[in-house]
Design a protein around this motif. Structure first.
Motif, PDB file in Angstrom:
ATOM      1  N   SER A  55       0.830  -1.211   0.000  1.00 50.38           N
ATOM      2  CA  SER A  55       0.000   0.000   0.000  1.00 50.38           C
ATOM      3  C   SER A  55       0.860   1.255   0.000  1.00 50.38           C
ATOM      4  CB  SER A  55      -0.924   0.002   1.228  1.00 50.38           C
ATOM      5  OG  SER A  55      -1.824  -1.070   1.182  1.00 50.38           O
ATOM      6  N   ASN A  81      -3.608  -0.922  -1.292  1.00 49.49           N
ATOM      7  CA  ASN A  81      -4.461   0.220  -0.962  1.00 49.49           C
ATOM      8  C   ASN A  81      -3.736   1.532  -1.216  1.00 49.49           C
ATOM      9  OD1 ASN A  81      -6.261  -1.741  -0.033  1.00 49.49           O
ATOM     10  ND2 ASN A  81      -5.595  -1.546   2.091  1.00 49.49           N
ATOM     11  N   ARG A  82      -4.479   2.513  -1.705  1.00 52.79           N
ATOM     12  CA  ARG A  82      -3.962   3.878  -1.911  1.00 52.79           C
ATOM     13  C   ARG A  82      -2.713   3.890  -2.796  1.00 52.79           C
ATOM     14  NH1 ARG A  82      -6.650   7.195   1.838  1.00 52.79           N
ATOM     15  NH2 ARG A  82      -7.624   6.027   3.563  1.00 52.79           N
ATOM     16  N   GLU A  84      -3.125   4.627  -6.233  1.00 52.03           N
ATOM     17  CA  GLU A  84      -3.532   5.402  -7.419  1.00 52.03           C
ATOM     18  C   GLU A  84      -3.647   4.523  -8.657  1.00 52.03           C
ATOM     19  OE1 GLU A  84      -1.308   8.976  -8.019  1.00 52.03           O
ATOM     20  OE2 GLU A  84      -1.710   9.730  -6.001  1.00 52.03           O
ATOM     21  N   GLU A 106      -8.261  -0.873  -1.850  1.00 51.71           N
ATOM     22  CA  GLU A 106      -9.047   0.211  -1.281  1.00 51.71           C
ATOM     23  C   GLU A 106      -8.484   1.577  -1.694  1.00 51.71           C
ATOM     24  OE1 GLU A 106      -9.257  -0.160   2.929  1.00 51.71           O
ATOM     25  OE2 GLU A 106     -10.195  -2.146   2.906  1.00 51.71           O
ATOM     26  N   TYR A 107      -9.386   2.535  -1.866  1.00 51.68           N
ATOM     27  CA  TYR A 107      -9.030   3.934  -2.116  1.00 51.68           C
ATOM     28  C   TYR A 107      -8.004   4.079  -3.236  1.00 51.68           C
ATOM     29  CZ  TYR A 107     -11.584   5.042   2.145  1.00 51.68           C
ATOM     30  OH  TYR A 107     -12.560   5.184   3.088  1.00 51.68           O
ATOM     31  N   ASN A 108      -8.325   3.497  -4.377  1.00 51.08           N
ATOM     32  CA  ASN A 108      -7.542   3.723  -5.576  1.00 51.08           C
ATOM     33  C   ASN A 108      -8.351   4.589  -6.529  1.00 51.08           C
ATOM     34  OD1 ASN A 108      -4.769   2.218  -5.842  1.00 51.08           O
ATOM     35  ND2 ASN A 108      -6.068   0.841  -4.639  1.00 51.08           N
ATOM     36  N   GLN A 109      -8.060   4.512  -7.807  1.00 49.14           N
ATOM     37  CA  GLN A 109      -8.779   5.306  -8.804  1.00 49.14           C
ATOM     38  C   GLN A 109      -9.606   4.391  -9.705  1.00 49.14           C
ATOM     39  OE1 GLN A 109      -5.842   7.758 -10.764  1.00 49.14           O
ATOM     40  NE2 GLN A 109      -5.397   8.916  -8.915  1.00 49.14           N
ATOM     41  N   TYR A 129     -13.297  -1.198  -1.417  1.00 48.98           N
ATOM     42  CA  TYR A 129     -13.693  -0.135  -0.478  1.00 48.98           C
ATOM     43  C   TYR A 129     -13.151   1.233  -0.936  1.00 48.98           C
ATOM     44  CZ  TYR A 129     -14.413   1.805   4.298  1.00 48.98           C
ATOM     45  OH  TYR A 129     -14.824   2.536   5.384  1.00 48.98           O
ATOM     46  N   GLY A 130     -14.050   2.239  -0.989  1.00 46.88           N
ATOM     47  CA  GLY A 130     -13.620   3.618  -1.189  1.00 46.88           C
ATOM     48  C   GLY A 130     -13.274   4.005  -2.607  1.00 46.88           C
ATOM     49  N   ASN A 131     -13.603   3.166  -3.591  1.00 42.32           N
ATOM     50  CA  ASN A 131     -13.374   3.525  -4.997  1.00 42.32           C
ATOM     51  C   ASN A 131     -14.661   4.065  -5.615  1.00 42.32           C
ATOM     52  OD1 ASN A 131     -10.525   2.589  -5.942  1.00 42.32           O
ATOM     53  ND2 ASN A 131     -11.268   0.898  -4.681  1.00 42.32           N
ATOM     54  N   THR A 155     -18.582   2.942  -2.168  1.00 41.25           N
ATOM     55  CA  THR A 155     -18.256   3.013  -3.596  1.00 41.25           C
ATOM     56  C   THR A 155     -19.289   3.838  -4.364  1.00 41.25           C
ATOM     57  OG1 THR A 155     -19.394   0.903  -3.906  1.00 41.25           O
ATOM     58  CG2 THR A 155     -16.999   0.830  -3.641  1.00 41.25           C
TER      59      THR A 155
END
Length: 391
Positions: A55, A81-82, A84, A106-109, A129-131, A155
């Motif tokens: 990550s 995770n994270r 990009e 999680e939390y990518n683009q 999660y979080g995309n 999402t």
């Protein structure tokens, strides 16, 4: 654990294999690695590596991903995770991970999902999660044959539709999915839950932080509706569904929509609109029987509080004791029922064990296990029997 330790490469050739060859878990979060070739130069020396955390790294895509499939041959879990990353970039890298089972991104683009062709076919757990997903592309991953758990928390999804299956039938999509997490999204329509009921293997659902609202605005009622609509569910929002809880939810669901059912055609052929809105209703009618007219009324809170139930207490372990008939309010808690029995039997409440039988479930016996719950909670109705035993 080498998290945030400024690792920037594999070091001298063969050094890792010579010094730490048996590593199974490696955390390289927030490192100074710049490419997947750098990562592969490390993992190729770790034949037993099962779990890798990368990550918060920005890794240049490999020129030839397939050339590195042996470098990650034992890898089962990958955390990215994270980073990009887009889904297209993940699919480009995927040939490197031939045995991958758990992928967290999680939390990518990731917005548009594309179908994994010949890659990620061993995937069991996928965490998105979080995309900011394009929800219409979600079905692009529905053919993954082993996908058991899918996390779609935060999402932005508001709907999902399986057009290959009519209401009350199973979809061919997501065939192995048993656990779905859709917390903190924009789901507001019960039709989405009807679609989820088409998933053939779904057993666990987490749906917290959405705006699914029942007619009375009570979150507990909304949970009951989820349980009633999803007949295969064994866990909701992390809590196991006990058989008694399911029975109560399904009976309440029958009563809640009984009037609407009658207006839609009732026992004959309910309208297509009603069937689409309540795909399990007929199944529940077959299970418990049609609701009686008196059950279809919607009493206000004060009426419900004062509603009296005719209950017969029986004593299966003491054949000499005659049954006792009492009228009790539906709002009475089990603790007070035990207090009443103490006055009648002179048996301490702590020694009493209560179960009940229903005229609608002949042969079944249900335990009143929580002293603080009401008779109404246990769906005890007029004419039911409470069986009294003591130690």
């Amino acid at each position: 654990m080498l998290k945030y330790c400024e690792v920037n490469g594999p070091g001298e050739p063969g050094e890792i294999r010579n010094t730490t060859p048996n590593i199974e878990f490696l955390n390289l979060d927030g490192s100074l690695l710049t490419s997947w070739e750098d990562v592969a130069a490390i993992t190729k020396q770790l034949d037993h590596l099962h779990e890798l955390h990368l990550s918060e790294n920005r890794l240049r895509l490999p020129f030839d991903p397939s050339a590195h499939c042996l470098d990650f041959s034992s890898l089962k879990t990958l955390i990215l995770n994270r980073c990009e990353l887009t889904w297209k970039q993940i699919l480009e890298c995927a040939p490197m991970w031939p045995q991958l089972e758990h992928l967290s991104v999680e939390y990518n683009q990731i917005a548009e999902l594309q179908r994994p062709e010949g890659v990620l076919q061993t995937l069991v757990h996928l965490d998105l999660y979080g995309n900011p997903l394009v929800q219409d592309s979600l079905l692009s991953i529905s053919a993954l044959p082993r996908l058991d758990c899918l996390n779609l928390t935060a999402t932005g999804i508001s709907a999902i539709q399986f057009e290959d299956a009519p209401p009350g039938h199973h979809t061919s999509m997501f065939p192995a999915l048993t656990h779905l997490i859709v917390d903190q999204n924009n789901i507001t329509e019960w039709s989405v839950v009807n679609e989820l009921s088409k998933l053939p293997s779904l057993k666990k659902l987490s749906c917290r932080g959405n705006r699914l609202v029942s007619s009375d605005g009570n979150p507990a009622t909304a949970n009951q509706m989820l349980i009633a609509k999803l007949g295969q569910l064994v866990t909701l929002n992390g809590c196991g569904i006990e058989p008694l809880e399911r029975r109560g939810a399904e009976l309440d669901y029958i009563k809640m929509f009984g009037e609407e059912w009658l207006k839609a055609g009732g026992p004959g052929h309910p309208s297509t609109h009603f069937t689409n809105q309540h795909p399990r209703y007929q199944e529940l009618i077959n299970k418990y029987g049609a609701p009686e007219e008196g059950e279809l009324k919607k009493p206000g809170p004060s009426v419900l509080k004062n509603q009296l139930l005719k209950i017969t207490f029986t004593f299966p372990d003491d054949s000499s004791r005659k049954p006792i008939e009492k009228r009790l309010p539906a709002s009475m808690v089990v603790q007070k029922v035990k207090g009443l029995l103490y006055r009648l039997l002179k048996v301490p409440p702590s020694d009493l064990r209560l179960t009940y039988t229903s005229t609608k479930m002949v042969g079944a016996e249900f335990e009143l296990s929580n002293d603080l719950k009401t008779l109404q909670f246990y769906s005890i109705e007029d004419g039911d029997q409470i069986l009294v035993r003591w130690s």
